[in-house]
Scaffold this active site. Structure first.
Site, PDB file in Angstrom:
ATOM      1  N   CYS A   2       0.799  -1.231   0.000  1.00 18.06           N
ATOM      2  CA  CYS A   2       0.000   0.000   0.000  1.00 18.06           C
ATOM      3  C   CYS A   2       0.832   1.283   0.000  1.00 18.06           C
ATOM      4  CB  CYS A   2      -0.931   0.006   1.209  1.00 18.06           C
ATOM      5  SG  CYS A   2      -1.825  -1.533   1.445  1.00 18.06           S
TER       6      CYS A   2
ATOM      7  N   HIS B  99      -3.468   7.843   5.606  1.00 17.98           N
ATOM      8  CA  HIS B  99      -3.601   6.524   4.995  1.00 17.98           C
ATOM      9  C   HIS B  99      -5.033   6.040   5.183  1.00 17.98           C
ATOM     10  CE1 HIS B  99      -2.130   2.969   3.125  1.00 17.98           C
ATOM     11  NE2 HIS B  99      -2.478   2.198   4.133  1.00 17.98           N
TER      12      HIS B  99
ATOM     13  N   GLU C 114      -2.720   5.260  13.236  1.00 16.00           N
ATOM     14  CA  GLU C 114      -2.283   6.461  12.528  1.00 16.00           C
ATOM     15  C   GLU C 114      -2.580   7.721  13.332  1.00 16.00           C
ATOM     16  OE1 GLU C 114      -2.436   8.442   8.068  1.00 16.00           O
ATOM     17  OE2 GLU C 114      -3.873   6.850   8.572  1.00 16.00           O
TER      18      GLU C 114
ATOM     19  N   LYS D 242      -9.849   7.756   0.717  1.00 16.41           N
ATOM     20  CA  LYS D 242     -10.231   6.366   0.432  1.00 16.41           C
ATOM     21  C   LYS D 242     -11.717   6.158   0.657  1.00 16.41           C
ATOM     22  CE  LYS D 242      -5.829   4.006   1.447  1.00 16.41           C
ATOM     23  NZ  LYS D 242      -4.981   5.174   1.811  1.00 16.41           N
TER      24      LYS D 242
ATOM     25  N   HIS E 199      -9.486   1.987  -1.726  1.00 12.41           N
ATOM     26  CA  HIS E 199      -8.056   1.779  -1.495  1.00 12.41           C
ATOM     27  C   HIS E 199      -7.446   1.174  -2.750  1.00 12.41           C
ATOM     28  CE1 HIS E 199      -4.285   0.913   0.160  1.00 12.41           C
ATOM     29  NE2 HIS E 199      -4.619   0.432   1.345  1.00 12.41           N
TER      30      HIS E 199
ATOM     31  N   PHE F  58       1.155  -2.991   4.495  1.00 16.71           N
ATOM     32  CA  PHE F  58       1.430  -4.332   5.004  1.00 16.71           C
ATOM     33  C   PHE F  58       2.922  -4.609   4.847  1.00 16.71           C
ATOM     34  CE2 PHE F  58      -2.984  -6.495   4.347  1.00 16.71           C
ATOM     35  CZ  PHE F  58      -3.433  -5.874   5.494  1.00 16.71           C
TER      36      PHE F  58
END
Length: 402
Positions: A162, A294, A305, A326, A331, A390
């Site tokens: 990502c 994010h 976050e 998003k 995403h 990830f």
């Protein structure tokens, strides 16, 4: 060190087939997430996504090109055309020899994998097309952009889940800042919205069946999207000398690794990337007005976050605007940071902060100004774009109004 500016931007995603369409959708808080439409979608538990609608590849590319272009490459070329056209650059001579392409993608030609696995395993065919490998490889999009625009300098693909686009743009920024290249085409793309692409993500059990609601207490997972965002990063004096329109300045970046867990995010890792970007840009925390988060809409990511932002910014965290687009476009995995950079440009150039739509219920663990549901007008001098992937791989970009 050279100053680096953005002189071209292009995109295609669930919110629009151009930058203008996308920014208008962001201003209006439109949702591009809807019911998925592709073969075997009825076999999926997850049936929603940020799918690009009304895209007719056959009308844009000839038959020979279609044999070589996976959907993620098609999106890349559409966005690159818009970005390079806006920049006004023509890559010839020394400019062509030194300029290149750095793009991000996580899955590359997932649709090509999916189609050919079905052909071999389900339909029982013993042959695939001889160009399957060059069509599905992760560097296909970067290679085709380099060939289309005569870009003969450093060209490659970054794949860090990502954070792929932000890592790619950070590398392009460094190449221009160091003087290695006068201009770089950069960004990212993704197209995982096919049966195999969605089925794989279903297995993680992090997907929402109804909506993406970042930072809302009732959030229940992420929603996939697809598309591309492409930019032209150019050395400031080079752009100034030719009278180019400057969208904004890229002033710093940082990258970090959590070195902790393959899927669970780390507050410390995210905080190191954020603080590192401030340090590299030589700015104070109080200079930042907006963060494109994010913000995936998962329970773990959003609170981690927000905690990282609170740690880095201290009391100034209460003055920050932070939103996740998003919620509107989904995403895009490896392409997501590139589309999200558009929201940062809009904040800096137009003074419009894209909202976090779908926000329904306050979460005490996400107690920041998340610009809920409606766009906001505000003057912003510095913006950050966060990407946390990830594998614990993080990349944060810092941008300034010009």
């Amino acid at each position: 060190m050279k100053r680096v500016v953005i002189t071209g931007a292009g995109t295609i995603n669930a919110l629009g087939h151009s930058v203008a369409e996308t920014l208008e959708s962001m201003r209006e808080g439109r949702c591009g997430i809807g019911e998925l439409d592709f073969r075997d979608v009825d076999r999926l538990a997850i049936k929603i996504g940020g799918q690009v609608q009304n895209f007719e590849a056959e009308g844009r590319f000839n038959r020979q090109q279609m044999v070589l272009y996976d959907r993620f490459t098609q999106f890349t070329l559409v966005a690159a055309s818009e970005a390079i056209r806006q920049s006004g650059l023509e890559f010839t001579g020394d400019l062509a020899a030194r300029s290149g392409v750095v793009l991000g993608t996580a899955g590359g030609g997932v649709s090509t994998w999916d189609d050919n696995y079905r052909s071999v395993y389900e339909d029982g065919k013993n042959r695939v097309h001889p160009f399957v490998v060059p069509k599905l490889m992760n560097n296909a999009a970067a290679s085709h952009v380099s060939m289309e625009y005569n870009l003969k300098g450093p060209s490659f693909t970054v794949s860090t889940a990502c954070a792929s686009s932000n890592h790619a743009m950070a590398q392009a920024f460094q190449m221009v800042r160091s003087g290695m290249s006068p201009a770089m085409v950069t960004g990212g793309s993704e197209s995982m919205l096919c049966f195999g692409g969605v089925k794989a993500w279903e297995g993680l059990r992090v997907m929402s069946k109804d909506a993406c609601r970042p930072f809302s207490a009732n959030r229940n997972g992420m929603v996939q999207g697809e598309g591309a965002g492409i930019f032209v990063f150019e050395e400031y004096e080079h752009a100034k000398a030719r009278g180019a329109e400057i969208l904004c300045e890229v002033i710093g970046y940082a990258m970090s690794s959590d070195a902790a867990d393959i899927v669970m995010p780390s507050k410390q890792g995210a905080a190191r990337a954020i603080s590192g970007a401030l340090r590299d840009a030589q700015i104070n925390a109080s200079d930042v007005g907006y963060i494109n988060a994010h913000g995936t809409g998962t329970a773990a990511n959003d609170k981690t976050e927000c905690a990282a932002v609170a740690d880095v910014f201290g009391p100034h965290a209460d003055n920050l605007m932070i939103s996740s687009t998003k919620s509107m476009h989904g995403h895009l995995i490896g392409g997501t940071g590139a589309v999200e950079l558009l929201a940062c440009i809009m904040a800096l150039r137009d003074g419009v902060i894209a909202p976090t739509i779908g926000y329904e219920e306050a979460d005490p663990e996400c107690a920041l100004d998340v610009v809920p549901n409606e766009a906001r007008e505000a003057k912003v001098d510095v913006a950050l774009s966060n990407a946390f992937a990830f594998g614990g791989l993080n990349a944060v970009l810092a941008l300034r109004r010009v």
